[in-house]
Design an enzyme around this catalytic site. Structure first.
Site, PDB file in Angstrom:
ATOM      1  CG  HIS A 106      -0.382 -26.089   3.092  1.00 55.86           C
ATOM      2  ND1 HIS A 106      -0.146 -27.350   3.571  1.00 55.86           N
ATOM      3  CD2 HIS A 106      -1.502 -26.194   2.341  1.00 55.86           C
ATOM      4  CE1 HIS A 106      -1.076 -28.182   3.097  1.00 55.86           C
ATOM      5  NE2 HIS A 106      -1.907 -27.486   2.355  1.00 55.86           N
ATOM      6  NE  ARG A 121       6.805 -24.022   4.014  1.00 60.22           N
ATOM      7  CZ  ARG A 121       5.492 -23.841   4.213  1.00 60.22           C
ATOM      8  NH1 ARG A 121       4.620 -24.564   3.536  1.00 60.22           N
ATOM      9  NH2 ARG A 121       5.059 -22.942   5.080  1.00 60.22           N
ATOM     10  CG  ASN A 146      -2.376 -32.552   2.267  1.00 58.30           C
ATOM     11  OD1 ASN A 146      -1.495 -31.688   2.287  1.00 58.30           O
ATOM     12  ND2 ASN A 146      -3.633 -32.278   1.983  1.00 58.30           N
ATOM     13  NE  ARG A 196       4.482 -22.109   1.224  1.00 57.36           N
ATOM     14  CZ  ARG A 196       5.716 -21.709   1.546  1.00 57.36           C
ATOM     15  NH1 ARG A 196       5.905 -20.880   2.548  1.00 57.36           N
ATOM     16  NH2 ARG A 196       6.751 -22.149   0.856  1.00 57.36           N
ATOM     17  NE  ARG A 251      -2.925 -29.575  -5.252  1.00 60.88           N
ATOM     18  CZ  ARG A 251      -2.104 -30.483  -4.729  1.00 60.88           C
ATOM     19  NH1 ARG A 251      -2.288 -31.766  -4.987  1.00 60.88           N
ATOM     20  NH2 ARG A 251      -1.089 -30.122  -3.980  1.00 60.88           N
ATOM     21  NE  ARG A 281       4.284 -18.686  -1.480  1.00 57.34           N
ATOM     22  CZ  ARG A 281       5.489 -19.017  -1.056  1.00 57.34           C
ATOM     23  NH1 ARG A 281       5.956 -18.512   0.060  1.00 57.34           N
ATOM     24  NH2 ARG A 281       6.244 -19.856  -1.740  1.00 57.34           N
TER      25      ARG A 281
HETATM   26 FE1  HDD Z   1      -2.722 -26.903  -2.037  1.00 49.67          FE
HETATM   27  C1  HDD Z   1      -0.211 -24.981  -0.880  1.00 49.67           C
HETATM   28  C2  HDD Z   1      -1.266 -29.682  -0.598  1.00 49.67           C
HETATM   29  C3  HDD Z   1      -5.411 -28.828  -3.031  1.00 49.67           C
HETATM   30  C4  HDD Z   1      -4.012 -24.266  -3.686  1.00 49.67           C
HETATM   31  N1  HDD Z   1      -1.077 -27.263  -0.940  1.00 49.67           N
HETATM   32  C5  HDD Z   1      -0.145 -26.324  -0.572  1.00 49.67           C
HETATM   33  C6  HDD Z   1       0.899 -26.957   0.166  1.00 49.67           C
HETATM   34  C7  HDD Z   1       0.602 -28.285   0.251  1.00 49.67           C
HETATM   35  C8  HDD Z   1      -0.637 -28.471  -0.449  1.00 49.67           C
HETATM   36  C9  HDD Z   1       1.402 -29.355   0.941  1.00 49.67           C
HETATM   37  C10 HDD Z   1       2.100 -26.255   0.770  1.00 49.67           C
HETATM   38  C11 HDD Z   1       3.272 -26.254  -0.158  1.00 49.67           C
HETATM   39  C12 HDD Z   1       4.435 -25.611   0.524  1.00 49.67           C
HETATM   40  O1  HDD Z   1       4.918 -26.184   1.510  1.00 49.67           O
HETATM   41  O2  HDD Z   1       4.840 -24.551   0.071  1.00 49.67           O
HETATM   42  N2  HDD Z   1      -3.278 -28.840  -1.779  1.00 49.67           N
HETATM   43  C13 HDD Z   1      -2.480 -29.844  -1.259  1.00 49.67           C
HETATM   44  C14 HDD Z   1      -3.092 -31.108  -1.506  1.00 49.67           C
HETATM   45  C15 HDD Z   1      -4.255 -30.877  -2.184  1.00 49.67           C
HETATM   46  C16 HDD Z   1      -4.365 -29.445  -2.364  1.00 49.67           C
HETATM   47  C17 HDD Z   1      -2.507 -32.441  -1.096  1.00 49.67           C
HETATM   48  C18 HDD Z   1      -5.267 -31.848  -2.706  1.00 49.67           C
HETATM   49  C19 HDD Z   1      -4.991 -33.080  -3.025  1.00 49.67           C
HETATM   50  N3  HDD Z   1      -4.419 -26.600  -3.111  1.00 49.67           N
HETATM   51  C20 HDD Z   1      -5.375 -27.526  -3.443  1.00 49.67           C
HETATM   52  C21 HDD Z   1      -6.343 -26.930  -4.347  1.00 49.67           C
HETATM   53  C22 HDD Z   1      -5.937 -25.635  -4.548  1.00 49.67           C
HETATM   54  C23 HDD Z   1      -4.739 -25.450  -3.767  1.00 49.67           C
HETATM   55  C24 HDD Z   1      -7.529 -27.652  -4.935  1.00 49.67           C
HETATM   56  C25 HDD Z   1      -6.547 -24.558  -5.388  1.00 49.67           C
HETATM   57  C26 HDD Z   1      -7.397 -24.745  -6.345  1.00 49.67           C
HETATM   58  N4  HDD Z   1      -2.257 -24.954  -2.177  1.00 49.67           N
HETATM   59  C27 HDD Z   1      -2.897 -24.056  -2.952  1.00 49.67           C
HETATM   60  C28 HDD Z   1      -2.242 -22.695  -2.979  1.00 49.67           C
HETATM   61  C29 HDD Z   1      -0.962 -22.963  -2.114  1.00 49.67           C
HETATM   62  C30 HDD Z   1      -1.139 -24.384  -1.656  1.00 49.67           C
HETATM   63  C31 HDD Z   1      -3.113 -21.572  -2.581  1.00 49.67           C
HETATM   64  C32 HDD Z   1      -0.680 -21.961  -0.985  1.00 49.67           C
HETATM   65  C33 HDD Z   1       0.773 -21.636  -1.089  1.00 49.67           C
HETATM   66  C34 HDD Z   1       1.222 -22.272  -2.310  1.00 49.67           C
HETATM   67  O3  HDD Z   1       0.184 -22.902  -2.927  1.00 49.67           O
HETATM   68  O4  HDD Z   1       2.336 -22.222  -2.775  1.00 49.67           O
HETATM   69  O5  HDD Z   1      -1.949 -22.348  -4.283  1.00 49.67           O
END
Ligand code: HDD
Length: 710
Positions: A75, A112, A148, A72, A358, A369
């Site tokens: 995370h 997770r 989070n 990822r 998101r 991924r």
């Molecule tokens: Fe995110 C993963 C939480 C903003 C793009 N995010 C990811 C995971 C968590 C969060 C817990 C891990 C999920 C797992 O265990 O597989 N993210 C947050 C929270 C946010 C947040 C609480 C704001 C309130 N995230 C955020 C934004 C973006 C992303 C604004 C993109 C515009 N996040 C991602 C991602 C991930 C991710 C790149 C990486 C792996 C996945 O999604 O599956 O798309």
């Protein structure tokens, strides 16, 4: 003996059909051909070259070459567990979701937990936000609440997410540092992006170094909507409250735990579930009526703001229990895909611009991924209900869709799959009235960046404030660029002058009156900051007790790890009296001895040693107990690491218990001068000990503890 307690739910049953168990089975190729040699390749002669013909070699090696998938982007490091959610009371007046109206259900969940910045193999105790992602396999479809352990986020608009992440990740030229925000690029970004300051101050607090995943809160962060059967909308924020309270380790411990056991959180979660101590969180909601949307001094759509619980109380509506470890890390924890866009009827989005971004990003990231738009067919990602539509093909299609038609409308397929009627529970987006200009901007209502960081700091206890100042000193102390440190100091001073004074002392830099670095002027950064502060700082609440860990629960010692320091000849009667009482409350006692193997107590019984002093460290435990026994104490004194062990536990403000001759060992440590400390308990009753360990730490000792040279 650890027991593997499996609680069946629909998702567990669904997963079972994909489980493969090789017990008692013969080894085969992937085509089912029986194999009788997996150690030698096929050669031309005993010493001859290997033959291209060797399909057994090629299958094995090719498969191995492709074992890894991209981690990822954020995370990457995480741990998962199965469980269920139960509703205490229906909230049908707010939501029509089955999960919020049917109190007879046990909805299967997969959770997770994760750190954010580090790679897949990074240590668990990095100073970082923790991910708290919950997948609920509801009867009406899968709902993912991807949150989070902090109630707010760093940025207000998804457009800035790549910048935020690039700044905190290892610097691109040297790929340094791993899993750490303490470096120039992160503070370069933070100090020029004042909307980050709220989440940033939380990241400097003890919340960023939890004692356990089981002892942290979870937050949905964004304001969502709850939609009832009359299609009425209420705004909602989701909270997960841990039954064990919110507890953290100190930074000194975190650094040492990363060396002593970099899987500390992962192991803790696994062991707790494996031993039947199932972690639990209550689900709470903060509800705001549609007509009250604009009654706050901040915007409900701004994800850098929380709604203080003092202003809108959290209503507890249900409980989540994690009761089953995954069978296979890769298949489940690694391949699970969370998407904030997975919602069910009764829940809907708001226009929070971070949430809106998101909704795109998570589906997109799974394509690289997990490699295919069929990622929802991976067992862990399948809904518990049936899924039918006309989407087709793609890499790794696992289903065999039947029939002649893959379009809608059709007659040849009998019109199927047919559209759901609203009465059948079809999803319908909340009809929000929008009449607006298309505009690329930030709402004025998002512009106060300082009031809530200040509220957070004001709400903390003295010890939390001290930890927080030390964290800033550490993080900024690791930065090499003076102008970045100065700019941070200047911003911290806008949040709270006392905090800034402490940090300034630690950094050995004065708080600048003004920032006039030429680069800042060139990029217009000062004008940007002036827009947000100081005239805009508001004091709408003096403090919010819910923000401080000093006001959490301190009523349980369940799963607390107690190091029992013993050598041959330890007092069995001392030990038994404490063991029985502490274990009854769910604590876990581990015998630490000068060597591995067994030790013999003064009644000549033999006991399995859990760890030799060489293989363990005090930072892996919550409290220390030294039973009496003259010979045992002599044995412990002969190995100097026991003294270090006790000094360190004292430094970290833990409960230290000694019986009879056990006191002689304390007398050879730093504790000798502090036996009146309220968490140094000599010949005390179990009830007193239990109360003390449940308090987590004796922070009153903090100033003395700082003197301990451990
Ligand atoms: Fe995110 C993963 C939480 C903003 C793009 N995010 C990811 C995971 C968590 C969060 C817990 C891990 C999920 C797992 O265990 O597989 N993210 C947050 C929270 C946010 C947040 C609480 C704001 C309130 N995230 C955020 C934004 C973006 C992303 C604004 C993109 C515009 N996040 C991602 C991602 C991930 C991710 C790149 C990486 C792996 C996945 O999604 O599956 O798309």
């Amino acid at each position: 003996m650890a027991k593997k307690n499996k609680t069946e739910n629909q998702k567990t049953k669904d997963l079972k059909q994909f489980e493969k168990d090789a017990t008692g089975k013969v080894m085969t190729t992937n085509q089912g051909l029986k194999v009788n040699d997996t150690n030698n390749s096929l050669k031309a002669g005993e010493r001859g070259s290997t033959l291209l013909e060797d399909f057994l070699l090629r299958e094995k090696i090719t498969r191995f070459d492709h074992e890894r998938i991209p981690e990822r982007i954020v995370h990457a490091r995480g741990s998962g567990a199965h469980g269920h959610f139960e509703l205490y009371k229906s909230i049908e007046h707010y939501s029509k979701a089955g999960i919020f109206t049917d109190t007879n259900r046990k909805t299967p969940v997969f959770v997770r937990f994760s750190t954010v910045a580090g790679s897949k193999g990074s240590p668990d105790l990095a100073r970082d936000v923790r991910g708290f992602a919950v997948k609920m396999y509801t009867e009406e479809g899968t709902w993912d609440l991807v949150g989070n352990n902090m109630p707010i986020f760093f940025i207000q608009d998804a457009m800035k997410f790549p910048d935020l992440v690039h700044s905190v990740k290892p610097e691109p030229n040297r790929e340094i540092p791993q899993a750490a925000s303490a470096h120039d690029t992160f503070y370069d970004f933070v100090s020029h992006t004042t909307e980050t300051l709220h989440n940033q101050i939380w990241a400097m607090s003890d919340r960023a170094i939890p004692r356990s995943f089981r002892m942290m809160e979870g937050f949905g962060i964004h304001t969502f909507r709850l939609i009832n059967a009359k299609d009425e909308s209420h705004f909602v924020k989701f909270h997960w409250k841990p039954k064990l309270g919110v507890h953290s380790v100190t930074w000194d411990e975190a650094v040492k735990i990363n060396g002593a056991d970099s899987d500390f959180h992962r192991r803790d979660l696994w062991d707790a579930i494996d031993s039947g101590h199932y972690p639990e969180w209550e689900l709470g909601i903060q509800v705001v009526a549609q007509e009250d949307e604009h009654k706050f001094e901040f915007d409900l759509l701004d994800p850098t703001k929380l709604i203080p619980e003092e202003m809108v109380p959290v209503e507890i509506i249900g409980k989540m229990t994690l009761n089953r470890n995954p069978e296979n890390f890769f298949a489940e924890t690694e391949q699970v895909a969370f998407l904030p866009g997975h919602i069910v009827p009764g829940i809907d989005f708001t226009n929070d611009p971070l949430l809106q971004g998101r909704l795109f990003s998570y589906r997109d990231t799974q394509l690289s991924r997990l490699g295919s738009p069929n990622f929802h067919q991976i067992p862990i990602n399948r809904p518990i209900g049936e899924a039918h539509n006309n989407q087709r093909d793609g890499h790794m299609q696992m289903d065999i869709p039947k029939g002649q038609t893959a379009y809608f409308p059709n007659t040849l397929g009998g019109g199927c799959p047919h559209l759901a009627k609203m009465a059948e529970g079809a999803f319908h987006s909340f009809e929000e009235r929008i009449d607006a200009k298309k505009i690329r901007t930030r709402s004025e209502s998002f512009s106060d960046h300082f009031s809530q960081p200040a509220l957070f700091y004001r709400s903390l206890a003295k010890w939390e404030k001290q930890h927080l100042a030390e964290a800033y000193i550490f993080e900024l102390g690791k930065c090499t660029q003076k102008h970045i440190k100065q700019r941070m100091l200047w911003l911290i001073a806008q949040i709270d002058t006392d905090l800034a004074k402490n940090v300034s002392k630690g950094l050995g830099l004065p708080i600048p009156k003004e920032i006039d670095h030429p680069i800042n002027q060139a990029i217009g950064a000062d004008a940007d900051v002036k827009k947000h502060q100081p005239p805009k700082k508001k004091n709408y609440l003096e403090s919010d007790p819910a923000l401080s860990q000093a006001n959490t629960k301190f009523d349980s010692i369940e799963t607390r790890q107690i190091a029992v320091l013993v050598a041959d000849g330890f007092s069995m009667s001392d030990f038994t009296s404490k063991k029985e009482a502490l274990e009854k409350e769910g604590a876990m006692l581990k015998l630490i001895a000068p060597h591995g193997g067994t030790v013999v107590s003064d009644d000549n019984t033999e006991h399995e040693v859990n760890a030799s002093i060489i293989t363990t460290e005090s930072v892996l435990f919550d409290a220390v107990y030294i039973p009496g026994g003259k010979k045992s104490i002599q044995g412990l004194l002969a190995e100097s690491k026991f003294k270090k062990f006790i000094n360190e536990a004292f430094k970290h403000c833990k409960t230290i218990v000694a019986d009879n001759e056990g006191e002689d060992l304390l007398d050879k440590t730093f504790v000798a001068d502090y036996k009146d400390d309220k968490a140094v308990l000599i010949n005390e009753k179990p009830a007193t000990i239990i109360r003390s360990i449940a308090k987590h730490r004796n922070w009153d000792r903090m100033d003395v503890a700082a003197q301990v040279p451990a």
